[in-house]
Motif scaffolding. Structure first.
Motif, short mmCIF file in Angstrom:
data_model
loop_
_atom_site.label_atom_id
_atom_site.label_comp_id
_atom_site.label_asym_id
_atom_site.label_seq_id
_atom_site.Cartn_x
_atom_site.Cartn_y
_atom_site.Cartn_z
N ASP A 178 -3.61 -3.59 -5.07
CA ASP A 178 -4.85 -3.18 -5.27
C ASP A 178 -5.73 -4.02 -4.48
OD1 ASP A 178 -3.96 -1.06 -6.81
OD2 ASP A 178 -4.69 -1.89 -8.86
N GLU A 236 -2.07 9.50 3.38
CA GLU A 236 -0.42 9.85 3.37
C GLU A 236 -0.15 11.03 2.60
OE1 GLU A 236 1.28 7.52 -0.44
OE2 GLU A 236 1.04 6.38 1.27
N ARG A 237 -0.95 11.85 2.45
CA ARG A 237 -0.68 13.00 1.78
C ARG A 237 -0.06 13.86 2.46
NH1 ARG A 237 -5.49 16.83 -0.61
NH2 ARG A 237 -5.69 17.17 1.59
N LYS A 254 -5.26 -3.11 -0.99
CA LYS A 254 -5.65 -1.67 -0.60
C LYS A 254 -7.22 -1.85 -0.29
CE LYS A 254 -2.15 0.66 -3.17
NZ LYS A 254 -1.63 1.30 -4.22
N THR A 306 0.73 -1.28 -0.03
CA THR A 306 0.01 -0.06 0.13
C THR A 306 0.95 1.13 0.05
OG1 THR A 306 -0.30 0.10 2.54
CG2 THR A 306 -1.85 -1.27 1.19
N THR A 307 2.06 1.22 0.80
CA THR A 307 2.80 2.59 0.64
C THR A 307 3.57 2.92 -0.39
OG1 THR A 307 3.11 1.81 3.00
CG2 THR A 307 4.60 3.65 2.12
N SER A 308 3.58 4.09 -0.78
CA SER A 308 4.36 4.59 -2.08
C SER A 308 5.90 4.63 -1.65
CB SER A 308 3.67 6.02 -2.52
OG SER A 308 4.06 7.07 -1.31
N PHE A 326 -7.47 0.99 2.35
CA PHE A 326 -6.54 2.05 2.11
C PHE A 326 -6.88 3.39 1.52
CE2 PHE A 326 -2.84 3.87 -0.02
CZ PHE A 326 -1.92 4.36 0.89
N ASP A 327 -6.65 4.44 2.18
CA ASP A 327 -7.00 5.65 1.72
C ASP A 327 -5.99 6.59 1.12
OD1 ASP A 327 -8.29 8.17 0.61
OD2 ASP A 327 -8.80 8.77 2.78
N PRO A 328 -5.43 6.75 -0.19
CA PRO A 328 -4.12 7.42 -0.39
C PRO A 328 -4.15 8.87 0.22
CG PRO A 328 -5.34 6.38 -2.64
CD PRO A 328 -6.10 6.34 -1.18
N GLU A 329 -5.30 9.54 0.40
CA GLU A 329 -5.33 10.72 1.05
C GLU A 329 -4.71 10.52 2.49
OE1 GLU A 329 -6.33 13.62 -0.09
OE2 GLU A 329 -6.07 12.69 -1.95
N THR A 364 8.07 1.88 -8.01
CA THR A 364 7.30 1.09 -7.26
C THR A 364 8.26 0.15 -6.45
OG1 THR A 364 7.29 -0.59 -8.83
CG2 THR A 364 5.62 1.18 -9.28
#
Length: 264
Positions: A140, A153-154, A143, A45-47, A148-151, A67
């Motif tokens: 995916d 970690e923003r 996630k 999940t983590t970028s 998991f919400d990408p927001e 990635t």
């Protein structure tokens, strides 16, 4: 992306991912007790930018390894991935362990996972071949299962580009403040304390009390969705309490009912 039956997510039923590969949906009791759960989730999940958020050369690392799978395919990157995850093992070894956690496929032995010379990974027993495309599709799914919400970690991502020492020093100061704020309320002596806190909040916040034994039996997907729904409901109710209070001026806005915004 493959489509799945939502019943699998709600009722803790394995999801068929490949001919001989099923993804298991863990229950909250397992998640809260497994000290490696965060690691086994973050690998999917983590970028890259978040992983190396405190490094001055984060731009260079992200460019070289877009990635996590790109890191695994490179010997130097594989070692670096393991280190940034806090392990003495290579990143590829951690990914094999994570795949074992989510699928139940054995890791070692003649039927376990192996790295191939062409940059792919294979599980011998199931004849499952993993390349960058398959890894992304699997990620995916994780996630989706973990909500998991990408927001989320923003605020912890460094500015781009990181092109000066002054910008870097400013970012580190901001990062430390945000990290401290996010960690507030946790207990460093308790593994997964943030998750345990959420379980307790859900127990006492619902109009009808939910025993902790019932929460233990929930899938992680159901738990996170109920928790998110509770937050939406409470936010909606607070909004209208303010709107009808004589102490505050109404903003005349029409907000959607929390049920209209709730989605699986």
């Amino acid at each position: 992306m493959m489509k799945i039956n939502p019943g699998n997510l709600l009722f803790n039923e394995p999801i068929k991912f490949d001919e001989n590969v099923y993804i298991n949906i863990p229950l909250m009791e397992d998640v809260s007790r497994n000290t490696n759960f965060n690691l086994y989730s973050r690998l999917f999940t983590t970028s890259i930018r978040l992983l190396f958020t405190t490094l001055r050369n984060v731009d260079e690392i992200e460019k070289k390894y877009p990635t996590i799978w790109d890191m695994v395919k490179d010997e130097e990157g594989d070692i670096l991935l393991g280190r940034v995850m806090g392990s003495e093992f290579r990143g590829s070894v951690l990914i094999m362990e994570a795949l074992n956690y989510w699928t139940g496929l054995e890791v070692d032995g003649e039927n376990g996972f192996v790295l191939l010379s062409n940059g792919k990974m294979m599980h011998v027993g199931s004849e499952w071949i993993i390349d960058s495309k398959v890894f992304k599709e699997f990620s995916d799914m994780i996630k989706l299962i973990t909500c998991f919400d990408p927001e989320s970690e923003r605020d912890m991502l460094p500015p781009k580009p990181m092109d000066s020492d002054a910008k870097y020093n400013t970012w580190i100061s901001i990062y430390k403040g945000r990290a401290k704020k996010l960690g507030r309320g946790g207990n460093n002596l308790i593994e997964n304390s943030g998750l345990v806190n959420k379980m307790m909040i859900l127990t006492i916040s619902m109009e009808s009390y939910i025993p902790i034994d019932e929460i233990k039996k929930m899938s992680i997907f159901m738990f996170n969705k109920i928790f998110d729904g509770l937050q939406s409901k409470e936010g909606y109710e607070r909004y209208w309490q303010i709107q009808v209070s004589p102490k505050f001026a109404s903003d005349k806005k029409i907000t959607k009912h929390w049920k209209e915004t709730f989605r699986i």
